[in-house]
Scaffold this active site. Structure first.
Site, PDB file in Angstrom:
ATOM      1  N   VAL A 208       0.845  -1.196   0.000  1.00 22.70           N
ATOM      2  CA  VAL A 208       0.000   0.000   0.000  1.00 22.70           C
ATOM      3  C   VAL A 208       0.880   1.245   0.000  1.00 22.70           C
ATOM      4  O   VAL A 208       2.114   1.158   0.048  1.00 22.70           O
ATOM      5  CB  VAL A 208      -0.956   0.025   1.220  1.00 22.70           C
ATOM      6  CG1 VAL A 208      -1.860  -1.200   1.207  1.00 22.70           C
ATOM      7  CG2 VAL A 208      -0.203   0.131   2.524  1.00 22.70           C
TER       8      VAL A 208
ATOM      9  N   ASN B 295       7.789   1.430  -0.763  1.00 20.89           N
ATOM     10  CA  ASN B 295       9.028   2.197  -0.658  1.00 20.89           C
ATOM     11  C   ASN B 295       9.133   2.878   0.702  1.00 20.89           C
ATOM     12  O   ASN B 295       9.002   4.088   0.806  1.00 20.89           O
ATOM     13  CB  ASN B 295       9.065   3.265  -1.752  1.00 20.89           C
ATOM     14  CG  ASN B 295       9.883   2.795  -2.936  1.00 20.89           C
ATOM     15  OD1 ASN B 295      10.742   1.924  -2.803  1.00 20.89           O
ATOM     16  ND2 ASN B 295       9.627   3.375  -4.084  1.00 20.89           N
TER      17      ASN B 295
ATOM     18  N   SER C  84      12.438  -3.362  -6.925  1.00 22.15           N
ATOM     19  CA  SER C  84      12.763  -2.402  -7.975  1.00 22.15           C
ATOM     20  C   SER C  84      12.367  -2.939  -9.334  1.00 22.15           C
ATOM     21  O   SER C  84      12.379  -4.145  -9.566  1.00 22.15           O
ATOM     22  CB  SER C  84      14.254  -2.085  -7.975  1.00 22.15           C
ATOM     23  OG  SER C  84      14.538  -1.220  -9.054  1.00 22.15           O
TER      24      SER C  84
ATOM     25  N   GLU D  96      20.603   5.440  -8.986  1.00 23.37           N
ATOM     26  CA  GLU D  96      19.786   5.693 -10.182  1.00 23.37           C
ATOM     27  C   GLU D  96      19.750   7.208 -10.489  1.00 23.37           C
ATOM     28  O   GLU D  96      19.860   7.611 -11.651  1.00 23.37           O
ATOM     29  CB  GLU D  96      18.386   5.148  -9.893  1.00 23.37           C
ATOM     30  CG  GLU D  96      17.373   5.271 -10.987  1.00 23.37           C
ATOM     31  CD  GLU D  96      15.991   4.785 -10.482  1.00 23.37           C
ATOM     32  OE1 GLU D  96      15.917   3.682  -9.912  1.00 23.37           O
ATOM     33  OE2 GLU D  96      15.010   5.525 -10.653  1.00 23.37           O
TER      34      GLU D  96
END
Ligand code: NDP
Length: 476
Positions: free
Chosen positions: A74, A102, A128, A189
């Protein structure tokens, strides 16, 4: 009970993860606060495997084999806490809650602590690869206890991306380790994308090339050391034409990069740990700078927007120099990210294997790249490697690119083209290898104004000079 695992939270990520599980032969219990999502998943994809949908959370929990494994997917933050609070009274000792959202690793540590007091295993798990990865094979970074890993490992390894027959999933370490590593992954990233963007800017400015022509350069780069998902999609995005105007797509996009916050978390954590992740920090700040339109306008008005010439008279050499500078800067960014993983692991007693992290990032995730194999090898050859930069392969790569790197950074500064990530990576590299750093002067200043003491090169101990200013300070 018949389900081997449950998923609650069936928005895009949870839905795809549940489908991935079912497609790989697991019986998946389904639940979502708004039942319509559960129904639509079963209606549209029920034939992909065995789903056990429940409208009520009680029934969902009861439908899962013990010790139960329940994935929570969620919205991160308060919703995750709310769902955990609803679940806990329904669970038994030994059951496992897996947060695949996350989450910040500090939240994960807090939740793990609270639940372990109740005999419930809480696993913070980094996932990921976005929607596509969740469905077809993500890179999975689970933290948590051994007990939890024994139950989850075979399931997660069966749905993860695979490279050379190796699933991109290992047990990262206890409590927040998985979410920490996922956070650093996202930070890297940021750095990767910023470096690519700077390379693109230099190619465009130096060569006067079109985005489509630069796409070809990136396509060629993707056949060498730089081979990676991000370089590959850079070629795709640069080649894209805007349907409405017929101009390059990149030229109709507002030049203000957004962020959801994981880059910021990475930098905040690095500050706490005292790890100089300059590449990731510059990348995060470069996005922030881009979005400050209210400052960029006045600065353009005050100083003009002219740039100087970049010498690209030898086209091939220029392109190769940018490539070498990009590669060397990328090595620095990864070296810093791995330093942060090592520092976090020491700070929180996680015993993370950096080489294994490089392995599980080879597939599924956004930073998947050929050179992660090299990082894995470097840490396998020397688990105590002081910096990735000094591993033989990477040291050679940096040495080999050094002249080009200096050329590119100095040309860019002379021409007035910002290359924050290229330049700070080069400064970081030079800082590491410098015989003596001016930090000695900083220590002197600190001793002068604050009696912070200093250490000497010729004797052990802490020293302090009675500076003339001391008397003044004492008066003040
Ligand atoms: P969202 O982050 O948009 O969250 C929506 C889901 O959360 C819905 O199932 C919603 O239920 C549920 N929810 C929200 N508040 C509550 C609450 N108080 N109680 C119960 N359920 C609640 O979904 P995503 O699928 O995009 O992402 C899920 C998680 O995965 C997030 O933590 C995200 O950060 C992370 N993630 C996302 C990636 C991506 O590419 N999107 C990649 C990697 C991780 P309802 O249907 O009832 O509203």
């Amino acid at each position: 009970p018949s389900a081997t695992i449950g998923v609650t939270g069936l928005a895009v990520m949870g839905r795809n993860l549940a489908r991935n599980l079912a497609r790989n032969g697991h019986t998946v219990a389904l639940h979502n606060r708004t039942h319509a999502r559960t129904e639509s998943l079963v209606a549209e994809h029920g034939d992909e495997g065995t789903f056990v949908p429940s409208e009520r959370l009680e029934d969902f929990v009861a439908s899962i084999e013990q010790p139960r494994a329940i994935i929570v997917m969620v919205k991160a933050g308060a919703p995750t806490d709310a769902v955990i609070d609803e679940l806990v009274p329904l669970l038994d000792e030994g059951d496992i809650i897996v947060d695949c959202g996350n989450a910040h690793y500090a939240d994960t540590r807090r939740r793990e602590q609270q639940l372990s007091d109740k005999g419930i295993h809480f696993v913070g798990c980094g996932v990921s690869g976005g929607e596509e990865g969740a469905l077809n094979g993500p890179s999975i970074m689970p933290g948590g206890s051994r007990h939890a890993w024994d139950r989850l490992g075979p399931i997660f390894r069966s749905i993860a991306a695979e490279v050379d027959g190796e699933p991109c999933c290992v047990h990262v370490g206890p409590d927040g380790a998985g979410h920490f590593v996922k956070m650093v992954h996202n930070g890297i990233e940021y750095a990767d994308m910023q470096l690519i963007a700077e390379a693109y800017d230099l190619l465009r400015e130096g060569l006067g090339a079109t985005p489509a022509e630069i796409a070809d350069i990136f396509r060629t780069w993707n056949e060498g050391d730089l081979e990676s998902f991000l370089i590959e999609i850079t070629a795709v995005v640069l080649a894209q034409e805007d349907a409405d105007t017929g101009t390059p797509f990149v030229d109709v996009v507002v030049d203000q990069a957004e962020q959801k916050g994981t880059g910021r978390w990475t930098v905040q954590s690095a500050l706490d740990l005292g790890v100089p992740i300059t590449g990731i920090a510059e990348a995060t700040f470069a996005r922030a700078l881009s979005s400050h339109a209210e400052q960029r306008g006045p600065a353009r008005d005050a100083f003009g927007t002219e740039t100087g010439e970049l010498d690209a008279s030898d086209r091939d050499e220029y392109i190769e120099n940018v490539r070498l500078a990009l590669y060397a800067s990328k090595v620095v960014a990864y070296a810093q990210g791995f330093d942060q993983i090592k520092a976090g692991s020491v700070e929180y007693d996680w015993d993370v294997d950096p080489g294994a992290m490089a392995m599980i990032w080879r597939g599924g995730c956004i930073i998947r790249a050929r050179f992660l194999d090299r990082i894995h090898d470097a840490y396998t050859d020397d688990p105590d490697l002081p910096s990735l930069l000094v591993a033989p392969y990477f040291a050679d790569a940096v040495r080999n690119g050094l002249d080009a790197w200096r050329q590119v950074v100095s040309q860019a500064s002379l021409a007035g083209i910002p290359v924050p990530a290229f330049a700070s990576s080069l400064s970081y590299f030079d800082g590491l290898r410098r015989e003596r750093l001016p930090a000695a002067l900083i220590q002197g200043l600190r001793d002068n104004f604050g009696a912070h003491t200093y250490r000497r090169i010729d004797r052990d101990g802490m020293f302090h000079i009675e500076w003339a200013g001391d008397a003044l300070q004492h008066d003040a």
